[in-house]
Design a protein around this motif. Structure first.
Motif, short mmCIF file in Angstrom:
data_model
loop_
_atom_site.label_atom_id
_atom_site.label_comp_id
_atom_site.label_asym_id
_atom_site.label_seq_id
_atom_site.Cartn_x
_atom_site.Cartn_y
_atom_site.Cartn_z
N GLN A 61 0.82 -1.21 0.00
CA GLN A 61 0.00 0.00 0.00
C GLN A 61 0.85 1.25 0.00
N TRP A 74 -9.24 -3.29 8.78
CA TRP A 74 -8.73 -1.93 8.59
C TRP A 74 -8.49 -1.24 9.93
N TYR A 98 -4.98 0.50 11.09
CA TYR A 98 -4.76 1.86 11.60
C TYR A 98 -4.24 1.87 13.04
N PHE A 147 0.02 6.38 4.96
CA PHE A 147 -0.25 7.03 3.67
C PHE A 147 0.26 8.46 3.72
N ARG A 194 -0.69 14.03 -0.33
CA ARG A 194 -0.62 13.94 -1.78
C ARG A 194 -0.14 15.21 -2.45
N GLY A 252 -14.00 6.76 2.34
CA GLY A 252 -12.78 5.98 2.59
C GLY A 252 -11.62 6.92 2.83
N CYS A 253 -11.85 7.87 3.75
CA CYS A 253 -10.89 8.98 3.93
C CYS A 253 -9.65 8.56 4.71
N ASN A 285 -5.49 12.10 4.83
CA ASN A 285 -4.38 12.57 3.98
C ASN A 285 -4.85 13.37 2.77
N ASP A 300 -15.27 6.88 6.69
CA ASP A 300 -14.52 5.64 6.52
C ASP A 300 -15.24 4.61 7.38
N PHE A 301 -15.17 3.34 7.01
CA PHE A 301 -15.83 2.34 7.86
C PHE A 301 -14.93 1.90 9.01
N SER A 302 -13.70 2.40 9.04
CA SER A 302 -12.81 2.12 10.18
C SER A 302 -13.00 3.21 11.23
N HIS A 345 -18.79 5.29 8.30
CA HIS A 345 -19.79 4.88 7.31
C HIS A 345 -19.21 3.81 6.40
N LEU A 398 -19.46 2.23 2.86
CA LEU A 398 -20.08 2.61 1.58
C LEU A 398 -20.83 1.47 0.93
N CYS A 399 -20.69 0.26 1.45
CA CYS A 399 -21.43 -0.88 0.89
C CYS A 399 -22.71 -1.16 1.67
N PHE A 454 -8.10 5.45 -3.72
CA PHE A 454 -7.66 4.12 -3.30
C PHE A 454 -8.63 3.51 -2.28
C1 LIG Z 1 -6.00 2.18 0.80
S1 LIG Z 1 -6.84 3.02 2.09
C2 LIG Z 1 -6.93 4.66 1.42
C3 LIG Z 1 -7.25 5.68 2.46
C4 LIG Z 1 -7.34 7.11 1.93
N1 LIG Z 1 -8.32 7.27 0.90
C5 LIG Z 1 -5.98 7.51 1.45
O1 LIG Z 1 -5.81 7.54 0.22
O2 LIG Z 1 -5.13 7.79 2.28
C6 LIG Z 1 -8.50 2.43 1.88
C7 LIG Z 1 -9.46 3.04 2.88
O3 LIG Z 1 -10.78 2.66 2.53
C8 LIG Z 1 -11.48 2.32 3.72
N2 LIG Z 1 -12.56 1.41 3.32
C9 LIG Z 1 -12.43 0.18 2.78
N3 LIG Z 1 -13.64 -0.36 2.53
C10 LIG Z 1 -14.55 0.57 2.93
C11 LIG Z 1 -15.98 0.60 2.95
N4 LIG Z 1 -16.71 -0.43 2.53
N5 LIG Z 1 -16.60 1.72 3.40
C12 LIG Z 1 -15.86 2.78 3.85
N6 LIG Z 1 -14.51 2.80 3.88
C13 LIG Z 1 -13.87 1.70 3.42
C14 LIG Z 1 -10.42 1.70 4.61
O4 LIG Z 1 -10.77 1.72 5.96
C15 LIG Z 1 -9.22 2.58 4.30
O5 LIG Z 1 -9.19 3.69 5.15
#
Ligand SMILES: C[S@@+](CC[C@H](N)C(=O)[O-])C[C@H]1O[C@@H](n2cnc3c(N)ncnc32)[C@H](O)[C@@H]1O
Length: 375
Positions: A4, A78, A82, A90, A93, A186-187, A191, A211-213, A236, A238-239, A259
């Motif tokens: 990652q 996840w 974290y 991460f 950007r 998925g924040c 970052n 984010d769901f985490s 939250h 997203l699925c 991502f």
């Molecule tokens: C690869 S990380 C990227 C995090 C962020 N977007 C970044 O670029 O730094 C993927 C992120 O997606 C979140 N995630 C994965 N599946 C998810 C879902 N179903 N709903 C919400 N968040 C999700 C994870 O918890 C993780 O924080």
């Protein structure tokens, strides 16, 4: 978790970064002169070798029982990620505003300041439940503010409401008086969100992020950069179709997916994008940057880590999909969006110490919700 690392080479000090960078490798003997090269062409042999590698590492699939565990407990894997990495994994950007100027301050936004002040004076942000009484189940309700209506959901009788929207609506809907709303899904640990808040001084800006985490969201909320007057972070999935977003349909200017879609099981992606598309205003944009097919991270997976075609599980239980441009185009257009951009960013990263070359493949998309026909 070395896979990652969705980052590219930064521009030098004072340099304005070109889209997808501007350092091109014209003489292959110079490959170890820099840490990264932009927009590299793949040879046919290289593409064929990558395809063979993927066939090899996909030959054996993870058993059904483990697959269910990775899906049901995805948020826990996840959270664990974290807990270990906190906000150190991460990187922020450098490419964010070059690739996505939609996130930067908009030109001529000064007039919005007056509008914003007017709105504040008018006290528009009070958002209260207006329909239905206690005890109703999963029924869409609305609570209104002069500028924004939010969707809420009530818990079945005898159960505690676990999501926050209802509570929020009863008090005040964050961002209800904003004139430009960004939602990042998925924040992670912020970052993307924090650079936006730092860089974009539009007084009408409000950033929602989820984010769901819960571990990641807590790290965002407890950061010294978190400003609840300009940002709202919430847990939250997203699925999860039963969990409403705390913002109404047609209210968001920009949805950001960086991502994150790749972390979702492929058969749930379309519904997730459909829902996000409904949140966009007409003319609003969905921005995505994510892993592309045959990225180095995909080629590095070993046999036994493949869940389904181009979808893998890492050693820590987090999952990743590798997209083609066409697949993303289908997801977004099926959700009713129009293509503005769908590009592959191929980069060659170099470990000069170890004399290693690593071919990265990222896809970048911008899709717009069609404008309503004028009457
Ligand atoms: C690869 S990380 C990227 C995090 C962020 N977007 C970044 O670029 O730094 C993927 C992120 O997606 C979140 N995630 C994965 N599946 C998810 C879902 N179903 N709903 C919400 N968040 C999700 C994870 O918890 C993780 O924080």
């Amino acid at each position: 978790m070395a896979a990652q690392d969705p980052e590219g080479a930064p521009a030098g000090p004072g340099q304005r970064r070109e889209q997808f960078g501007s350092r091109f490798l014209s003489d292959p003997s110079h490959v170890f002169h820099h840490n990264a090269w932009d927009n590299v062409e793949w040879t046919e042999e290289q593409a064929a070798a990558a395809e063979r590698k993927v066939q090899e590492n996909s030959a054996q699939r993870v058993c059904a029982e483990k697959q269910v565990d990775y899906e049901v407990n995805a948020h826990k894997y996840w959270n664990d990620f974290y807990k270990v990495h906190e906000n150190g994994f991460f990187k922020d950007r450098h490419w964010l505003f070059t690739e996505f100027p939609e996130l930067a301050p908009r030109p001529n936004q000064n007039h919005l300041k007056d509008l914003f002040l007017e709105t504040e004076k008018g006290g528009l942000s009070d958002c209260r439940n207006t329909e239905g009484g206690p005890g109703l189940t999963t029924e869409q309700r609305s609570c209104s503010s002069a500028s924004l209506r939010c969707e809420t959901q009530t818990a079945p009788e005898g159960q505690t409401q676990k999501s926050s929207p209802l509570q929020m609506c009863a008090d005040k809907l964050p961002g209800s008086s904003a004139t430009y709303r960004i939602l990042e899904v998925g924040c992670g640990v912020g970052n993307t969100v924090f650079p936006i808040l730092q860089t974009n001084n539009d007084p009408g800006l409000f950033v929602y992020c989820c984010d769901f985490s819960s571990t990641a969201v807590e790290l965002v909320q407890t950061s010294s950069e978190y400003d609840p007057a300009r940002c709202f972070a919430f847990v939250h999935d997203l699925c999860d179709e039963d969990q409403p977003y705390p913002v109404p349909e047609n209210s968001i200017d920009v949805v950001v997916l960086i991502f994150v879609l790749s972390a979702v099981v492929p058969n749930k992606m379309q519904k997730a994008i459909n829902r996000l598309s409904r949140l966009l205003k007409s003319g609003g944009m969905m921005l995505l940057r994510d892993y592309g097919r045959y990225d180095m991270a995909q080629l590095r997976f070993k046999k036994g880590q493949c869940l389904s075609g181009n979808f893998y599980v890492r050693g820590d239980g987090t999952r990743v999909y590798f997209f083609t441009q066409d697949e993303l185009d289908t997801l977004f257009t099926t959700a009713g969006l129009e293509k503005v951009q769908n590009l592959v960013d191929r980069r060659l990263q170099v470990n000069r110490g170890k004399q290693l070359t690593m071919y990265r493949v990222w896809i970048q998309c911008k899709y717009r919700k069609p404008l309503l026909p004028s009457t």
